[in-house]
Design an enzyme around this catalytic site. Structure first.
Site, mmCIF file in Angstrom:
data_model
loop_
_atom_site.group_PDB
_atom_site.id
_atom_site.type_symbol
_atom_site.label_atom_id
_atom_site.label_comp_id
_atom_site.label_asym_id
_atom_site.label_seq_id
_atom_site.Cartn_x
_atom_site.Cartn_y
_atom_site.Cartn_z
ATOM 1 C CG ASP A 256 58.305 18.180 67.691
ATOM 2 O OD1 ASP A 256 57.135 18.322 67.290
ATOM 3 O OD2 ASP A 256 58.908 19.028 68.364
ATOM 4 C CG ASP A 267 54.356 21.430 68.185
ATOM 5 O OD1 ASP A 267 55.065 20.439 67.949
ATOM 6 O OD2 ASP A 267 54.793 22.486 68.695
ATOM 7 C CG HIS A 346 62.912 22.886 75.277
ATOM 8 N ND1 HIS A 346 61.700 22.629 75.883
ATOM 9 C CD2 HIS A 346 63.429 21.660 74.962
ATOM 10 C CE1 HIS A 346 61.482 21.329 75.902
ATOM 11 N NE2 HIS A 346 62.521 20.712 75.361
ATOM 12 C CG HIS A 350 55.198 26.751 71.386
ATOM 13 N ND1 HIS A 350 54.250 26.468 70.434
ATOM 14 C CD2 HIS A 350 56.021 25.673 71.410
ATOM 15 C CE1 HIS A 350 54.500 25.288 69.896
ATOM 16 N NE2 HIS A 350 55.561 24.772 70.478
ATOM 17 C CG HIS A 357 57.087 28.228 67.764
ATOM 18 N ND1 HIS A 357 58.448 28.275 67.681
ATOM 19 C CD2 HIS A 357 56.799 26.967 68.177
ATOM 20 C CE1 HIS A 357 58.954 27.092 68.013
ATOM 21 N NE2 HIS A 357 57.965 26.288 68.310
ATOM 22 C CE1 TYR A 384 64.751 16.714 74.045
ATOM 23 C CE2 TYR A 384 65.025 18.429 75.704
ATOM 24 C CZ TYR A 384 64.244 17.787 74.756
ATOM 25 O OH TYR A 384 62.952 18.221 74.540
ATOM 26 N NE ARG A 402 60.084 18.155 71.815
ATOM 27 C CZ ARG A 402 61.217 18.066 71.145
ATOM 28 N NH1 ARG A 402 62.371 18.088 71.779
ATOM 29 N NH2 ARG A 402 61.222 17.953 69.815
ATOM 30 C CD GLU A 404 55.305 19.761 71.142
ATOM 31 O OE1 GLU A 404 56.008 19.107 70.343
ATOM 32 O OE2 GLU A 404 55.189 21.004 71.095
HETATM 33 N N1 GLY Z 1 57.815 21.464 66.803
HETATM 34 C C1 GLY Z 1 58.339 22.656 67.319
HETATM 35 C C2 GLY Z 1 58.098 22.769 68.749
HETATM 36 O O1 GLY Z 1 57.793 21.793 69.402
HETATM 37 O O2 GLY Z 1 58.132 23.830 69.294
HETATM 38 MN MN MN Z 2 56.904 20.072 68.661
HETATM 39 MN MN MN Z 3 56.084 22.702 70.333
#
Ligand code: GLY
Ligand code: MN
Ligand code: MN
Length: 434
Positions: A256, A267, A346, A350, A357, A384, A402, A404
């Protein structure tokens, strides 16, 4: 592209009450060890309204004044200090380069501020910005009060600037989107570079180095947050940043990592096999997460409530975990009782912007807000399966996945800021095998 700082100040002026003064302080310098500070990064609210990058500064905006509407308090020029610590604009530069109507020494702020705030009924200040500005404001008001018998009128209301400013920051301007796309491009290059470099026996920090190199090489001076590089069971630790273990043949590595470019974050997470080939179990988990990612993004439409994306991710992940026997019982019961949360703990994502964030409310009047054009967000479902989980077949243990990406809401749906980071099993394997 022309900067928008003065336009933002004008927009803000229309959103505050009449007879207001707006105060925002710069970020403070943080010492790391003696004579060495952490890299300085300006406060996001402060930068958003001023573009000014020096510490020990403060801005005062007085929309109802005919002159001196925008004032910058800053450090004085000082040839000796500048030789040691670098250039300062001084008051002259604050006016000529940053469009201040007036600029004063930060050393005179306590003396001048009571006079400058006189007559302003409302004072807005950023509660989320640093520097204990609230106690300073109280002192300045106290000084005005001392002169009430001589006719001084102290401000009546102290108000938070944050909800107004954060709503502005939440909807990105075209200029901001251009910068964010550039940040996303640099991060894309970094992920591809790392996938091509990974090999069994490498240490997590060595893989991290590939990201840092690509960021700096391309003009992003730092990551937007501490990079997470976790191999094997470390991929299941959400905020793993030690990054000091060896990457093993047969394991996945979850990275990440995203750069900050010109104050804007990217991100991105990718999970890839250290040896270039997903095992059958890793493939099963990855496929479920990718499907959740796809279906969640389909919910990212203007007018849709924020929560729909998360609910969709839960639904798809639960269906997948049930199909593998990692969850039992009905889909409804697993969702209602949150039984999936030992694997997915989680939320789907975001807001993303100057802060990773980013600011902006997720609810309005108690209900999830609707998505609007110009909002930028992450979509990051994951599964996970920690080594230490009970009642789980060993073959699944140590698999953390993950995926993202960063998207922006547009008129008709959404657009990826990170379309080209390898995402499917085939794309990832091909890139790692190089
Ligand atoms: N890198 C922090 C997040 O994915 O929220
Ligand atoms: Mn991230
Ligand atoms: Mn993130």
């Amino acid at each position: 592209m022309k900067n928008n700082f003065s336009e933002r100040r004008s927009n803000l002026a229309h959103k505050v009450l009449d007879d207001s003064a707006i105060i925002v302080a710069s970020a403070s310098v943080k010492s790391r060890i003696s004579d060495t500070d952490y890299a300085y990064r300006q406060d996001s609210n402060f930068y958003y309204l001023s573009g000014y990058e020096e510490p020990e500064s403060l801005i005062l905006i007085r929309p109802n004044h005919d002159n001196e509407k925008f004032i910058i308090f800053c450090r004085d020029r000082d040839p000796l200090r500048e030789q040691w610590d670098g250039f300062r604009t001084g008051q002259e530069g604050a006016i000529s380069e940053y469009g201040a109507d007036a600029s004063y020494s930060i050393n005179s702020v306590d003396q001048l501020m009571p006079e400058l705030l006189k007559g302003s009924k409302n004072i807005y200040f950023s509660m989320s910005s640093p520097c204990g500005i609230d106690s300073k404001i109280n002192h300045w008001i106290e000084d005005i009060r001392k002169n009430m018998r001589a006719g001084a009128e102290p401000p009546e209301n102290l108000l938070s600037l944050d909800s107004i400013l954060h709503e502005m920051r939440l909807i990105k301007e075209d200029r901001e989107l251009d910068i964010m796309k550039h940040a996303a491009d640099i991060t894309t290059e970094a992920h591809i570079r790392a996938m091509q470099a990974v090999t069994p026996g490498m240490f997590e920090y060595q893989l991290e180095a590939e990201y840092l190199y690509a960021f700096n090489k391309n003009g992003a001076r730092s990551p937007a947050y501490n990079s997470i590089v976790g191999g094997g069971n470390n991929s299941c630790i959400l905020h793993y940043v030690e990054n000091n273990a060896e990457l093993k043949d047969g394991d996945l590595v979850l990275v990440d990592a995203g750069c900050e470019y010109q104050y804007y974050a990217s991100d991105v997470t990718r999970t890839f096999p250290v040896n270039g080939k997903f095992s059958p179990e890793q493939k099963e988990i990855y496929t479920i997460v990718l499907e959740a990612h796809k279906q969640s993004i389909e919910q990212a439409q203007p007018g849709n409530k924020w929560n729909l994306m998360h609910e969709k991710s839960v639904e798809v992940l639960v269906e997948g975990l049930l199909s593998l026997g990692l969850l039992n019982g009905s889909k409804e019961e697993n969702i209602e009782k949150g039984l999936y949360s030992k694997f997915y703990m989680h939320r789907i994502g975001h807001w993303l912007g100057m802060d990773v964030h980013d600011v902006g409310a997720y609810k309005k009047d108690g209900d999830w807000r609707e998505l609007e054009k110009g909002m930028v967000m992450t979509i990051e479902p994951g599964i996970y399966i920690l080594d230490s989980l009970k009642d789980v077949d060993d073959k699944w243990k140590g698999i953390g996945v993950r995926i993202e990406d960063n998207i922006v809401i547009n008129d008709s749906g959404n657009e990826f800021l990170t379309p080209d980071v390898p995402r499917t099993i085939e794309e990832v394997e091909q890139t790692v095998q190089g």
